[in-house]
Design a protein around this motif. Sequence first.
Motif, PDB file in Angstrom:
ATOM      1  N   VAL A   1      -1.738   3.464  -8.110  1.00  0.00           N
ATOM      2  CA  VAL A   1      -1.425   4.894  -7.978  1.00  0.00           C
ATOM      3  C   VAL A   1       0.035   5.068  -8.363  1.00  0.00           C
ATOM      4  O   VAL A   1       0.877   4.286  -7.920  1.00  0.00           O
ATOM      5  CB  VAL A   1      -1.665   5.390  -6.524  1.00  0.00           C
ATOM      6  N   TYR A  46       3.888   6.190  -8.306  1.00  0.00           N
ATOM      7  CA  TYR A  46       4.750   6.520  -7.184  1.00  0.00           C
ATOM      8  C   TYR A  46       4.812   8.033  -7.058  1.00  0.00           C
ATOM      9  O   TYR A  46       4.940   8.745  -8.038  1.00  0.00           O
ATOM     10  CB  TYR A  46       6.147   5.926  -7.370  1.00  0.00           C
ATOM     11  N   GLY A  47       4.680   8.518  -5.823  1.00  0.00           N
ATOM     12  CA  GLY A  47       4.604   9.954  -5.567  1.00  0.00           C
ATOM     13  C   GLY A  47       3.176  10.451  -5.529  1.00  0.00           C
ATOM     14  O   GLY A  47       2.926  11.600  -5.219  1.00  0.00           O
ATOM     15  N   GLY A  48       2.223   9.560  -5.860  1.00  0.00           N
ATOM     16  CA  GLY A  48       0.808   9.933  -5.830  1.00  0.00           C
ATOM     17  C   GLY A  48       0.384  10.648  -7.097  1.00  0.00           C
ATOM     18  O   GLY A  48       1.164  10.922  -7.995  1.00  0.00           O
ATOM     19  N   TRP A  49      -0.898  10.920  -7.148  1.00  0.00           N
ATOM     20  CA  TRP A  49      -1.444  11.641  -8.302  1.00  0.00           C
ATOM     21  C   TRP A  49      -1.080  13.111  -8.194  1.00  0.00           C
ATOM     22  O   TRP A  49      -1.125  13.681  -7.122  1.00  0.00           O
ATOM     23  CB  TRP A  49      -2.969  11.497  -8.344  1.00  0.00           C
ATOM     24  N   THR A  50      -0.686  13.703  -9.291  1.00  0.00           N
ATOM     25  CA  THR A  50      -0.393  15.138  -9.306  1.00  0.00           C
ATOM     26  C   THR A  50      -1.491  15.835 -10.083  1.00  0.00           C
ATOM     27  O   THR A  50      -2.084  15.279 -10.997  1.00  0.00           O
ATOM     28  CB  THR A  50       0.971  15.415  -9.981  1.00  0.00           C
ATOM     29  N   HIS A 107       0.888  -1.171   0.000  1.00  0.00           N
ATOM     30  CA  HIS A 107       0.000   0.000   0.000  1.00  0.00           C
ATOM     31  C   HIS A 107       0.919   1.212   0.000  1.00  0.00           C
ATOM     32  O   HIS A 107       1.612   1.474   0.967  1.00  0.00           O
ATOM     33  CB  HIS A 107      -0.894  -0.008   1.243  1.00  0.00           C
ATOM     34  N   HIS A 108       0.935   1.928  -1.110  1.00  0.00           N
ATOM     35  CA  HIS A 108       1.810   3.096  -1.216  1.00  0.00           C
ATOM     36  C   HIS A 108       1.018   4.257  -1.800  1.00  0.00           C
ATOM     37  O   HIS A 108       0.160   4.060  -2.661  1.00  0.00           O
ATOM     38  CB  HIS A 108       3.032   2.796  -2.096  1.00  0.00           C
ATOM     39  N   ASP A 109       1.288   5.426  -1.323  1.00  0.00           N
ATOM     40  CA  ASP A 109       0.693   6.648  -1.864  1.00  0.00           C
ATOM     41  C   ASP A 109      -0.826   6.546  -2.034  1.00  0.00           C
ATOM     42  O   ASP A 109      -1.393   7.086  -2.977  1.00  0.00           O
ATOM     43  CB  ASP A 109       1.350   7.013  -3.204  1.00  0.00           C
ATOM     44  N   GLY A 110      -1.470   5.785  -1.149  1.00  0.00           N
ATOM     45  CA  GLY A 110      -2.921   5.641  -1.216  1.00  0.00           C
ATOM     46  C   GLY A 110      -3.396   4.588  -2.197  1.00  0.00           C
ATOM     47  O   GLY A 110      -4.590   4.468  -2.453  1.00  0.00           O
ATOM     48  N   GLY A 111      -2.475   3.798  -2.754  1.00  0.00           N
ATOM     49  CA  GLY A 111      -2.842   2.764  -3.710  1.00  0.00           C
ATOM     50  C   GLY A 111      -2.326   1.409  -3.280  1.00  0.00           C
ATOM     51  O   GLY A 111      -1.891   1.222  -2.147  1.00  0.00           O
TER      52      GLY A 111
END
Length: 129
Positions: A122, A124-128, A100-104
């Motif tokens: 998601v 890496y670093g999350g959605w921008t 589970h990383h960056d909300g995904g």
Amino acid sequence: MSVELNHTIVHARDNRESAQFFADLLGLEITAEWGPFIAVGLSNGVTLDFATIPAEHIAMQHYAFLVSEEEFDAAYARIRERGIEHYADPHRRQPGAINHHDGGRGVYFMDPAGHAMELITVPYGGWTS
């Protein structure tokens, strides 16, 4: 002109086996066959062109795919149903799990030719924005 990845060649011991493994696992289609290549099309127009080469010439590569939550659920169910070894981490220290990383969510597994495959929901670093 914008630059886009159009295709990449994926070395395999058996191009049909690897292409079918990948297509079946992710609910995709084999889109073309020509010469030594069997292509699997992705939703962004890129194809993975599987080519049979001698096993001793295959260098392990890493392929990561961004998938929806629904696609992840379906693929992960197939991974478990087929008894495919999978891991929460790229070093294969957390077997039988997802991360589970960056909300995904994410999972790592090997394809029939020994390439490291990764599914993530998601980036890496999350959605921008």
